[in-house]
Design a protein around this motif. Structure first.
Motif: not given
Length: 302
Positions: A133-134, A161-165, A167-174, A178-181
């Motif tokens: 992602h980076i 922003k799409k690539y950044y978003y 990454s949220f599912n990797i950063i967030i534990d819960s 979950e980030f879908r859209k």
């Protein structure tokens, strides 16, 4: 240091002698010393009058209003005391000059992507595998130099922003977050509700800070200047969303500060209830008050 006052209860905000008083519907009264207040953010249903607005203007206190779902609706600003015709002319000059406008707009997008990278690298060092992602985001950053107009620049920003978003599912534990859209009007899940609420706060705070300068918030450079809204605060907010708003989101989720009971749902809309907003704001205020050292060879962390 002056602070922001948040009002979630319904009642009446009034002037009492040389101070402010909030009287709740239950009859409880709270005195607010004006010397310590820079802004009042209202989330509840309140009554006020002209006498109060005159007093807020005199004390240079901003009153910002949010709707039931936590979206920013507008602000009462004291009489402008930093008027500068010269500055307004210069802002307009840079907006009307396509080359100058593009330079400024590119800097806003560059600042946003660099701070997104800062956040991703922070979590990558802490065991979250974000190398791919980076790398993608760094490519988008380099491609900004090839943008010859605002629409192309905004497309590159959207790609980043799409690539950044992602990454949220990797950063967030819960799994509950979950980030879908990305959904905005309305936010359809808990994570989108947090993003929308956080962004709304940052737009309001950025507008407040612009007010303290000679700049005119109506003239932006990345976002189109039009008849409907302020745009300069939208430009500047892009820089601060990752390091203030998103890091607040990651903290309240990963540390279990927010629970299912802090969210309500109405039709397709998911939103923070008052208890959830208060819990989020407690962490958000901590982020606002943090001192971040400029990145040097010796310092590479937030």
């Amino acid at each position: 240091m002056k602070e922001t006052i948040y009002i979630f209860s319904s009642g009446e905000l009034m002037r009492k002698d040389n101070s402010l008083v909030f009287a709740s519907e239950q009859g409880e009264k709270k005195h607010i010393p004006v010397e310590n207040v820079k802004e009042i953010m209202v989330f509840g249903e309140i009554n006020l009058n002209k006498k109060l607005l005159e007093f807020l203007s005199q004390k240079e206190i901003i009153l910002s209003v949010f709707n039931y779902y936590g979206f920013y609706m507008g602000s009462f600003y004291p009489r402008t005391h930093n008027n500068s015709g010269f500055m307004i002319l210069k802002q307009a000059e840079h907006y009307l000059n396509s080359e100058k406008r593009l330079i400024l707009a590119r800097k806003f997008v560059e600042g946003a992507i660099k701070n997104e990278l800062t956040v991703m690298k922070y979590y990558n060092r802490r065991g979250r595998e974000l190398s791919e992602h980076i790398a993608r985001l760094e490519i988008r950053l380099l491609e900004l130099n090839d943008c010859s107009d605002i629409p192309r620049l905004m497309q590159k920003e959207a790609d980043a922003k799409k690539y950044y978003y992602d990454s949220f599912n990797i950063i967030i534990d819960s799994e509950d977050f979950e980030f879908r859209k990305r959904t905005k009007r309305p936010p359809k899940d808990k994570l989108n509700a947090l993003i929308s609420f956080s962004n709304s706060l940052i737009y309001s705070i950025t507008l407040r800070e612009i007010y303290s300068t000679h700049l005119d918030p109506r003239i932006g450079f990345l976002h189109e200047t039009n008849f409907r809204r302020f745009s300069l605060n939208l430009d500047i907010s892009e820089i601060f969303k990752p390091i203030i708003g998103d890091r607040t989101i990651f903290q309240v989720v990963n540390k279990g500060i927010l629970k299912d009971s802090d969210f309500d749902k109405l039709g397709e809309r998911t939103y923070l209830n008052d208890r959830g907003k208060m819990r989020f704001l407690e962490v958000f205020e901590q982020k606002l008050n943090e001192t971040i050292k400029p990145k040097t060879k010796e310092t590479s962390e937030l």
